[in-house]
Design an enzyme around this catalytic site. Sequence first.
Site, short mmCIF file in Angstrom:
data_model
loop_
_atom_site.label_atom_id
_atom_site.label_comp_id
_atom_site.label_asym_id
_atom_site.label_seq_id
_atom_site.Cartn_x
_atom_site.Cartn_y
_atom_site.Cartn_z
CB SER A 189 -0.88 0.02 1.25
OG SER A 189 -1.41 1.33 1.41
CG MET A 233 -10.97 -3.67 5.98
SD MET A 233 -9.45 -3.20 5.13
CE MET A 233 -8.60 -2.27 6.40
CG HIS A 246 -3.92 -1.93 -1.23
ND1 HIS A 246 -4.99 -2.75 -1.52
CD2 HIS A 246 -4.30 -1.20 -0.14
CE1 HIS A 246 -5.96 -2.53 -0.67
NE2 HIS A 246 -5.57 -1.58 0.19
N GLY A 267 1.62 -2.00 4.30
CA GLY A 267 2.06 -0.61 4.13
C GLY A 267 3.22 -0.30 5.05
CG ASP A 277 -5.18 1.90 1.44
OD1 ASP A 277 -6.10 1.06 1.42
OD2 ASP A 277 -4.00 1.61 1.74
CG MET A 291 -11.39 2.31 3.08
SD MET A 291 -9.76 2.38 3.81
CE MET A 291 -8.77 2.59 2.35
CG HIS A 338 -9.36 -0.70 0.40
ND1 HIS A 338 -8.64 -0.81 1.58
CD2 HIS A 338 -10.66 -0.85 0.72
CE1 HIS A 338 -9.48 -1.02 2.57
NE2 HIS A 338 -10.71 -1.04 2.09
CG MET A 378 -8.66 6.45 3.26
SD MET A 378 -7.72 6.50 4.77
CE MET A 378 -6.78 4.97 4.63
CG ASP A 398 -5.77 -3.44 3.72
OD1 ASP A 398 -4.71 -3.09 4.25
OD2 ASP A 398 -6.49 -2.66 3.05
N GLY A 399 -4.26 -4.72 6.73
CA GLY A 399 -4.20 -4.00 8.00
C GLY A 399 -3.28 -4.65 9.02
N GLY A 424 -2.78 3.92 8.20
CA GLY A 424 -1.73 2.91 8.10
C GLY A 424 -1.08 2.73 9.47
N GLY A 425 -0.33 1.66 9.60
CA GLY A 425 0.48 1.46 10.80
C GLY A 425 -0.28 1.08 12.06
#
Length: 211
Positions: A7, A136, A32, A196, A34, A67, A65, A36, A174-175, A143-144
Amino acid sequence: MIKIAPSILSANFANLEKDIKILEKGGADWLHLDIMDGNFVPNITFGPILIKSLRKITKLTLDAHLMIEKPERYIEDFQKSGVDILTVHLEATTHLHRTITQIKKLGMKAGVSINPSTPAIALREIIPFVDLVLVMTVNPGFGGQKFIPTMTRKIHEVAIMCETSGRKIHLQVDGGIDETNIRAVYDAGATITVAGYSIFSKENIPKAIQN
Ligand code: DX5
Ligand code: ZN
């Protein structure tokens, strides 16, 4: 075949081209992205305009992805930007089957994602129509974050549902994926993981991908 989709959320946005070239050389399978909206999740990232530029500099599969609330409003924009796989959240669209159908009609692969609090069974009616399911393993938005260990059982449940469908469906996770939990995630049935922070926080990015 096990795949990895880094990601870019934790990449250097002032020089994405450099980071993406490193990911390519390091053996990334997909990229990937993300997306948002500050509504479905508390954070805001980027959209189709940036992806259009990324499409010009990489041949990697672009895995977006979303969101965002009511993703059906933007399907065409993402298709035009060059996205290959478009994943929407089950919790963000009322007429999920219609949204998935629209994505496929525009020639993209269609994915559905579920938040940690959504049970596997909620996927039952849509599994026959999707190319990818994204489980998820953190609450989406940043992230993180730390992997939620109880999600491993859900991955296994979803893997069985995908297998029972008799169709080839990617099971993406993911995550909070890192060297300490990736084995358990693949053992539970994942076919592709996103990562990520565990990649971009390392000095040697290709080595992190290989690990
Ligand atoms: C979270 C995103 C993830 C996340 C992955 O909302 O969907 O893709 O950025 O990053 P790490 O691996 O840092 O959890
Ligand atoms: Zn993601």
